[in-house]
Design a protein around this motif. Structure first.
Motif, mmCIF file in Angstrom:
data_model
loop_
_atom_site.group_PDB
_atom_site.id
_atom_site.type_symbol
_atom_site.label_atom_id
_atom_site.label_comp_id
_atom_site.label_asym_id
_atom_site.label_seq_id
_atom_site.Cartn_x
_atom_site.Cartn_y
_atom_site.Cartn_z
ATOM 1 N N THR A 182 68.730 19.843 -20.498
ATOM 2 C CA THR A 182 68.643 19.627 -21.987
ATOM 3 C C THR A 182 69.174 18.364 -22.753
ATOM 4 N N GLU A 183 70.692 18.214 -22.230
ATOM 5 C CA GLU A 183 71.057 16.804 -22.576
ATOM 6 C C GLU A 183 70.296 15.441 -22.173
ATOM 7 N N LYS A 184 69.793 15.688 -20.891
ATOM 8 C CA LYS A 184 69.139 14.703 -20.454
ATOM 9 C C LYS A 184 67.665 14.343 -21.168
ATOM 10 N N TRP A 185 66.939 15.468 -21.620
ATOM 11 C CA TRP A 185 65.978 15.424 -22.191
ATOM 12 C C TRP A 185 66.078 14.781 -23.729
ATOM 13 N N LEU A 186 67.058 14.828 -24.474
ATOM 14 C CA LEU A 186 67.414 14.477 -25.664
ATOM 15 C C LEU A 186 67.866 12.976 -25.292
ATOM 16 N N LEU A 187 68.384 12.459 -24.302
ATOM 17 C CA LEU A 187 68.719 11.216 -24.225
ATOM 18 C C LEU A 187 67.442 10.303 -23.851
ATOM 19 N N PHE A 188 66.382 11.141 -23.356
ATOM 20 C CA PHE A 188 65.170 10.214 -22.926
ATOM 21 C C PHE A 188 64.701 10.206 -24.359
ATOM 22 N N GLN A 189 64.393 11.132 -25.026
ATOM 23 C CA GLN A 189 64.132 11.002 -26.475
ATOM 24 C C GLN A 189 64.584 9.803 -27.202
ATOM 25 N N GLU A 190 65.873 9.750 -27.116
ATOM 26 C CA GLU A 190 66.874 8.582 -27.920
ATOM 27 C C GLU A 190 66.382 7.247 -27.236
ATOM 28 N N ILE A 191 66.314 7.162 -26.058
ATOM 29 C CA ILE A 191 66.011 5.972 -25.399
ATOM 30 C C ILE A 191 64.592 5.290 -25.799
ATOM 31 N N CYS A 192 63.521 6.305 -25.984
ATOM 32 C CA CYS A 192 62.099 6.047 -26.459
ATOM 33 C C CYS A 192 62.323 5.183 -27.603
ATOM 34 N N ASP A 193 63.038 6.104 -28.637
ATOM 35 C CA ASP A 193 63.289 5.440 -29.901
ATOM 36 C C ASP A 193 63.947 4.121 -29.956
ATOM 37 N N ASP A 194 64.883 3.800 -29.080
ATOM 38 C CA ASP A 194 65.677 2.478 -28.899
ATOM 39 C C ASP A 194 64.796 1.480 -28.434
ATOM 40 N N ILE A 195 64.082 1.704 -27.557
ATOM 41 C CA ILE A 195 62.959 0.753 -26.792
ATOM 42 C C ILE A 195 61.866 0.600 -27.714
ATOM 43 N N ALA A 196 61.432 1.544 -28.498
ATOM 44 C CA ALA A 196 60.234 1.138 -29.583
ATOM 45 C C ALA A 196 60.793 0.074 -30.125
ATOM 46 N N ASP A 197 62.113 0.101 -30.944
ATOM 47 C CA ASP A 197 62.746 -0.634 -31.729
ATOM 48 C C ASP A 197 62.748 -2.121 -31.360
ATOM 49 N N ARG A 198 63.069 -2.169 -30.127
ATOM 50 C CA ARG A 198 63.252 -3.625 -29.278
ATOM 51 C C ARG A 198 61.886 -4.122 -28.832
ATOM 52 N N ILE A 199 60.978 -3.156 -28.666
ATOM 53 C CA ILE A 199 59.558 -3.681 -28.647
ATOM 54 C C ILE A 199 58.973 -4.365 -29.694
ATOM 55 N N LYS A 200 59.344 -3.559 -30.879
ATOM 56 C CA LYS A 200 58.853 -4.026 -32.081
ATOM 57 C C LYS A 200 59.429 -5.432 -32.405
ATOM 58 N N ASP A 201 60.633 -5.661 -32.093
ATOM 59 C CA ASP A 201 61.370 -6.860 -32.331
ATOM 60 C C ASP A 201 60.756 -8.006 -31.459
ATOM 61 N N LEU A 202 60.298 -7.679 -30.225
ATOM 62 C CA LEU A 202 59.768 -8.308 -29.140
ATOM 63 C C LEU A 202 58.436 -8.823 -29.456
ATOM 64 N N GLY A 203 57.849 -8.028 -30.063
ATOM 65 C CA GLY A 203 56.380 -8.051 -30.657
ATOM 66 C C GLY A 203 56.388 -9.356 -31.784
ATOM 67 N N GLN A 204 57.476 -9.054 -32.566
ATOM 68 C CA GLN A 204 57.596 -10.152 -33.694
ATOM 69 C C GLN A 204 58.243 -11.782 -33.072
ATOM 70 N N THR A 205 58.783 -11.564 -31.997
ATOM 71 C CA THR A 205 59.031 -12.853 -31.415
ATOM 72 C C THR A 205 57.875 -13.605 -30.786
ATOM 73 N N LEU A 206 57.053 -12.574 -30.213
ATOM 74 C CA LEU A 206 55.911 -13.240 -29.664
ATOM 75 C C LEU A 206 54.807 -13.478 -30.608
ATOM 76 N N SER A 207 55.167 -13.269 -31.714
ATOM 77 C CA SER A 207 54.154 -13.369 -33.042
ATOM 78 C C SER A 207 53.070 -12.258 -32.919
ATOM 79 N N SER A 208 53.427 -11.623 -32.612
ATOM 80 C CA SER A 208 52.143 -10.292 -32.530
ATOM 81 C C SER A 208 52.765 -9.213 -32.931
ATOM 82 N N PRO A 209 52.190 -8.677 -34.276
ATOM 83 C CA PRO A 209 52.600 -7.288 -35.061
ATOM 84 C C PRO A 209 52.120 -6.166 -33.754
ATOM 85 N N VAL A 210 53.159 -5.110 -34.236
ATOM 86 C CA VAL A 210 52.990 -3.851 -33.466
ATOM 87 C C VAL A 210 51.932 -3.219 -34.169
#
Length: 143
Positions: free
Chosen positions: A115-143
């Motif tokens: 159960t804890e592991k599942w919650l952690l996976f959900q959290e990292i999905c959100d964390d990675i999503a934010d970082r990918i959005k930032d990467l997209g802006q760096t690449l001049s490509s909106p999400v």
């Protein structure tokens, strides 16, 4: 413009697979996103299930263990590590010049409770999503 390749690398492919899934949503022309595991290429079912919740299907993404030659040819390498828990990944000097490092927790090494592991996976999905959005802006490509 030549096609560029961006690799997402994590210890066992679970976090890099999530990053590739999010990156697949970027409208980045001439960029190929790949993911791989450094130590092995297993896919954690929690990665697939967490991404299903946001309508990204990772089931067709094939687990891949990285080859150093592939990394040498990459344009950018996003190294995803849990600085506190993961073994350090050592790359060749030519690859090291292209690295962006993300400190993202490794749910497999943070909890044995499903159960804890599942919650952690959900959290990292959100964390990675934010970082990918930032990467997209760096690449001049909106999400």
């Amino acid at each position: 413009m030549d096609n560029q390749t961006i690799y997402f690398i994590s210890s066992h492919h679970e976090r890099s697979l999530i990053a590739e899934g999010w990156a697949s949503r970027l409208k980045a022309e001439n960029i190929t996103f790949r993911s791989a595991g450094w130590f092995d290429a297993k896919t954690n079912p929690f990665s697939i299930e967490a991404m299903k919740e946001i309508s990204i299907d990772l089931s067709s993404f094939k687990p891949h263990q990285i080859d150093l030659e592939e990394l040498d040819q990459a344009d950018m390498i996003v190294l995803i590590q849990d600085f506190d828990r993961d073994d350090k990944i050592h790359l060749t000097p030519s690859s090291a010049k292209k690295i962006v490092t993300w400190n993202i927790i490794n749910p497999e090494k943070r909890s044995a409770d499903p159960t804890e592991k599942w919650l952690l996976f959900q959290e990292i999905c959100d964390d990675i999503a934010d970082r990918i959005k930032d990467l997209g802006q760096t690449l001049s490509s909106p999400v």
